[in-house]
Design a protein around this motif. Structure first.
Motif, PDB file in Angstrom:
ATOM      1  N   ALA A 101     -43.111  20.847  38.459  1.00  0.00           N
ATOM      2  CA  ALA A 101     -42.256  20.174  37.480  1.00  0.00           C
ATOM      3  C   ALA A 101     -41.837  21.139  36.379  1.00  0.00           C
ATOM      4  O   ALA A 101     -40.678  21.129  35.938  1.00  0.00           O
ATOM      5  N   LEU A 102     -42.769  21.989  35.927  1.00  0.00           N
ATOM      6  CA  LEU A 102     -42.428  22.974  34.902  1.00  0.00           C
ATOM      7  C   LEU A 102     -41.373  23.951  35.403  1.00  0.00           C
ATOM      8  O   LEU A 102     -40.454  24.328  34.667  1.00  0.00           O
ATOM      9  N   ASP A 103     -41.512  24.372  36.646  1.00  0.00           N
ATOM     10  CA  ASP A 103     -40.547  25.308  37.219  1.00  0.00           C
ATOM     11  C   ASP A 103     -39.156  24.672  37.288  1.00  0.00           C
ATOM     12  O   ASP A 103     -38.156  25.305  36.937  1.00  0.00           O
ATOM     13  N   LEU A 104     -39.102  23.407  37.723  1.00  0.00           N
ATOM     14  CA  LEU A 104     -37.816  22.700  37.765  1.00  0.00           C
ATOM     15  C   LEU A 104     -37.211  22.576  36.373  1.00  0.00           C
ATOM     16  O   LEU A 104     -36.013  22.793  36.174  1.00  0.00           O
ATOM     17  N   LEU A 105     -38.049  22.227  35.395  1.00  0.00           N
ATOM     18  CA  LEU A 105     -37.567  22.074  34.028  1.00  0.00           C
ATOM     19  C   LEU A 105     -37.050  23.405  33.490  1.00  0.00           C
ATOM     20  O   LEU A 105     -35.962  23.464  32.898  1.00  0.00           O
ATOM     21  N   ALA A 106     -37.809  24.471  33.693  1.00  0.00           N
ATOM     22  CA  ALA A 106     -37.401  25.776  33.192  1.00  0.00           C
ATOM     23  C   ALA A 106     -36.084  26.221  33.815  1.00  0.00           C
ATOM     24  O   ALA A 106     -35.185  26.716  33.126  1.00  0.00           O
ATOM     25  N   LYS A 107     -35.944  26.030  35.117  1.00  0.00           N
ATOM     26  CA  LYS A 107     -34.720  26.433  35.792  1.00  0.00           C
ATOM     27  C   LYS A 107     -33.530  25.597  35.329  1.00  0.00           C
ATOM     28  O   LYS A 107     -32.417  26.114  35.164  1.00  0.00           O
ATOM     29  N   SER A 108     -33.757  24.295  35.129  1.00  0.00           N
ATOM     30  CA  SER A 108     -32.664  23.419  34.719  1.00  0.00           C
ATOM     31  C   SER A 108     -32.195  23.763  33.308  1.00  0.00           C
ATOM     32  O   SER A 108     -30.991  23.782  33.027  1.00  0.00           O
ATOM     33  N   ILE A 109     -33.141  24.049  32.403  1.00  0.00           N
ATOM     34  CA  ILE A 109     -32.754  24.458  31.054  1.00  0.00           C
ATOM     35  C   ILE A 109     -32.016  25.797  31.105  1.00  0.00           C
ATOM     36  O   ILE A 109     -30.989  25.984  30.445  1.00  0.00           O
ATOM     37  N   ALA A 110     -32.536  26.734  31.911  1.00  0.00           N
ATOM     38  CA  ALA A 110     -31.897  28.044  32.015  1.00  0.00           C
ATOM     39  C   ALA A 110     -30.477  27.939  32.557  1.00  0.00           C
ATOM     40  O   ALA A 110     -29.600  28.728  32.173  1.00  0.00           O
ATOM     41  N   GLN A 111     -30.241  26.965  33.411  1.00  0.00           N
ATOM     42  CA  GLN A 111     -28.913  26.796  33.986  1.00  0.00           C
ATOM     43  C   GLN A 111     -27.964  26.072  33.045  1.00  0.00           C
ATOM     44  O   GLN A 111     -26.782  26.421  32.942  1.00  0.00           O
ATOM     45  N   ASN A 112     -28.468  25.063  32.342  1.00  0.00           N
ATOM     46  CA  ASN A 112     -27.589  24.197  31.559  1.00  0.00           C
ATOM     47  C   ASN A 112     -27.431  24.608  30.106  1.00  0.00           C
ATOM     48  O   ASN A 112     -26.372  24.403  29.514  1.00  0.00           O
ATOM     49  N   LEU A 113     -28.461  25.193  29.506  1.00  0.00           N
ATOM     50  CA  LEU A 113     -28.387  25.553  28.086  1.00  0.00           C
ATOM     51  C   LEU A 113     -27.261  26.543  27.791  1.00  0.00           C
ATOM     52  O   LEU A 113     -26.524  26.362  26.813  1.00  0.00           O
ATOM     53  N   PRO A 114     -27.076  27.588  28.612  1.00  0.00           N
ATOM     54  CA  PRO A 114     -25.995  28.534  28.303  1.00  0.00           C
ATOM     55  C   PRO A 114     -24.594  27.925  28.389  1.00  0.00           C
ATOM     56  O   PRO A 114     -23.647  28.481  27.819  1.00  0.00           O
ATOM     57  N   ARG A 115     -24.464  26.819  29.078  1.00  0.00           N
ATOM     58  CA  ARG A 115     -23.151  26.178  29.186  1.00  0.00           C
ATOM     59  C   ARG A 115     -22.729  25.518  27.877  1.00  0.00           C
ATOM     60  O   ARG A 115     -21.543  25.237  27.662  1.00  0.00           O
ATOM     61  N   GLY A 116     -23.689  25.262  27.013  1.00  0.00           N
ATOM     62  CA  GLY A 116     -23.381  24.625  25.739  1.00  0.00           C
ATOM     63  C   GLY A 116     -23.013  23.164  25.908  1.00  0.00           C
ATOM     64  O   GLY A 116     -23.332  22.519  26.914  1.00  0.00           O
ATOM     65  N   LEU A 117     -22.314  22.645  24.918  1.00  0.00           N
ATOM     66  CA  LEU A 117     -21.936  21.232  24.938  1.00  0.00           C
ATOM     67  C   LEU A 117     -20.599  21.046  25.643  1.00  0.00           C
ATOM     68  O   LEU A 117     -19.738  21.932  25.607  1.00  0.00           O
ATOM     69  N   PRO A 118     -20.399  19.915  26.283  1.00  0.00           N
ATOM     70  CA  PRO A 118     -19.180  19.690  27.063  1.00  0.00           C
ATOM     71  C   PRO A 118     -17.916  19.763  26.218  1.00  0.00           C
ATOM     72  O   PRO A 118     -17.897  19.373  25.048  1.00  0.00           O
ATOM     73  N   GLY A 119     -16.856  20.254  26.826  1.00  0.00           N
ATOM     74  CA  GLY A 119     -15.566  20.312  26.168  1.00  0.00           C
ATOM     75  C   GLY A 119     -14.724  19.090  26.446  1.00  0.00           C
ATOM     76  O   GLY A 119     -15.200  18.080  26.990  1.00  0.00           O
ATOM     77  N   LEU A 120     -13.438  19.197  26.120  1.00  0.00           N
ATOM     78  CA  LEU A 120     -12.503  18.079  26.226  1.00  0.00           C
ATOM     79  C   LEU A 120     -11.480  18.392  27.314  1.00  0.00           C
ATOM     80  O   LEU A 120     -11.054  19.535  27.474  1.00  0.00           O
ATOM     81  N   ILE A 121     -11.078  17.370  28.051  1.00  0.00           N
ATOM     82  CA  ILE A 121     -10.032  17.519  29.043  1.00  0.00           C
ATOM     83  C   ILE A 121      -8.758  18.060  28.374  1.00  0.00           C
ATOM     84  O   ILE A 121      -8.545  17.856  27.177  1.00  0.00           O
ATOM     85  N   ASN A 122      -7.912  18.754  29.132  1.00  0.00           N
ATOM     86  CA  ASN A 122      -6.755  19.416  28.511  1.00  0.00           C
ATOM     87  C   ASN A 122      -5.762  18.431  27.906  1.00  0.00           C
ATOM     88  O   ASN A 122      -5.091  18.732  26.919  1.00  0.00           O
TER      89      ASN A 122
END
Length: 448
Positions: free
Chosen positions: A24-45
């Motif tokens: 579970a820790l490995d899944l959590l760490a990988k998911s944070i590593a993947q999603n955190l750099p993406r930042g917060l969602p943007g807006l459709i054009n």
């Protein structure tokens, strides 16, 4: 069976539990590593304005709705529901419940989902309608982008009748998602009374499950869900702390417990449940893999001694571990809102007590300071100002809302990001303790 057999079987059981926690820790760490750099969602054009009607605007279409009396009209399997139990509101609509406020004597009273559940689905249609009662509103993302800044379906903003069914049409003509390409949709925030989706004939609605098989909880007082700002939070692009934490960690199945006015002792002047009472009732069979706990501020007048407060926090931890002995708990100090409060006796005492309680369960718990300590004055929220009354001496000018307590729109973003980043920081320490036990001054920095 020999004594050696018993020992061997016990060792296998321990290894399985360690592997489950580490997995579970490995899944959590990988998911944070993947999603955190993406930042917060943007807006459709090209943002899609609110278009609601009392009846469907897709004349030739198919509705994937719900019915508690006719299996032929009940389509929950076309959706992925997260963030709560999606219970029947009436014969044709569902609403999320992630916890209960209680009423001072009965912790099962007043089911709620103040930070909201999530509905996920996918379609290839060029447009679709969502059937929701016009009430508190919802946010919606398609392919990772919001369709407008703020919420749709807020009766207090759109002037339409509150509590009445409305069909919200989302037509992608002229936008970057025009045509019949794949659209992965997520409805979030205070979604109550959801009645399904309608698409043009020839198209369907498919479930869109989460990729990370983790069920998590964010437990606290009113801080995770309450806004205080001179701007209207309902028109802000991003939601509250819990909703943002789901995005930054990549865990949509995050259940929010936001007991306003409550704590490990406080029960909002006898009108609600304490954290312990709520957990005792609401935890049955939830089997959370990960739990974040960020409460305690409301206990400042009542905490008593450090030892007695520690005992209550330990009791709360044990309630979670009784439901699932492999639950991973990331506990923080109380969310103080000024430098003075952070350094005060109450916050410092409660933070020490919570840290000591977490240290009793070093292979389940990690601890994250929020108030700084006697050596390092480094609280999450520092300074003396607030939105509307800035002091120029810290981030409290931006994070602390107009009421002087609850986070501003920006504050919710900041605090959710701190939770995600600090979690990533302590994951290696907890993983090391699970593998090797506690090694002083090596893997116990968060607990000492």
């Amino acid at each position: 069976m020999s004594a050696l057999d018993f020992i061997a079987r016990g060792g296998i059981a321990r290894e399985r539990r360690e592997n489950r926690r580490l997995g579970a820790l490995d899944l959590l760490a990988k998911s944070i590593a993947q999603n955190l750099p993406r930042g917060l969602p943007g807006l459709i054009n090209v943002p899609i304005a609110e278009n609601r009607a009392t009846s469907t605007q897709i004349a030739s279409g198919v509705t994937y709705g719900f019915s508690n009396s006719s299996a032929a009209s009940d389509f929950p399997h076309h959706y992925s529901f997260c963030g709560g139990n999606w219970e029947w509101y009436n014969a044709t609509k569902r609403q999320p419940v992630s916890f209960h406020f209680g009423n001072g004597s009965d912790p099962s009273a007043s089911g709620a989902s103040t930070a909201g559940g999530i509905v996920r689905f996918a379609t290839w249609a060029n447009k679709f309608e969502v059937l929701v009662q016009n009430y508190l509103g919802f946010r919606i993302k398609v392919n990772g982008k919001y369709l407008q800044d703020g919420m749709y379906g807020v009766a207090a903003l759109n002037g339409d009748a509150s509590g009445f069914d409305r069909w919200f049409l989302f037509d992608f003509t002229g936008t970057e998602f025009a045509g019949t390409g794949l659209k992965q949709i997520e409805l979030s925030s205070t979604i109550t009374r959801f009645g399904g989706v309608r698409v043009p004939a020839g198209y369907t609605v498919e479930p869109w499950p989460q990729a990370v098989p983790i069920r998590a909880a964010l437990c606290g007082d009113s801080m995770p869900s309450t806004f205080s700002d001179s701007a209207d939070s309902r028109t802000a692009r991003h939601g509250n702390m819990g909703e943002i934490l789901k995005t930054l960690t990549g865990i949509p199945d995050l259940w929010i417990t936001s007991l306003g006015g409550c704590g490990f002792i406080s029960d909002s002047s006898g009108t609600r449940s304490t954290f312990l009472e709520q957990a005792t009732y609401d935890l049955s069979e939830k089997n959370y893999d990960v739990v974040w706990e960020i409460g305690g501020r409301n206990d400042a007048p009542y905490y008593g001694s450090e030892a007695s407060y520690r005992a209550l926090v330990e009791q709360w931890i044990e309630i979670y571990l009784a439901d699932n002995p492999d639950t991973l708990i990331f506990m923080t100090g109380p969310l103080s809102v000024t430098s003075t409060e952070a350094a005060g006796t109450a916050m410092q005492t409660m933070q020490r007590a919570k840290k000591a309680a977490a240290a009793k369960y070093p292979q389940n718990c990690a601890f994250i300071e929020t108030c700084g300590n006697s050596v390092t004055a480094d609280p999450w929220i520092f300074g003396s100002g607030r939105v509307g009354a800035t002091a120029g001496d810290g981030n409290a000018d931006l994070v602390r809302g107009t009421d002087g307590v609850h986070p501003s729109v920006f504050g919710h973003q900041y605090l959710a990001h701190r939770i995600a980043t600090e979690t990533a920081r302590v994951i290696p320490l907890l993983a090391s303790r699970i593998r090797n036990g506690v090694i002083p001054m090596v893997n116990d920095d968060d607990l000492t």
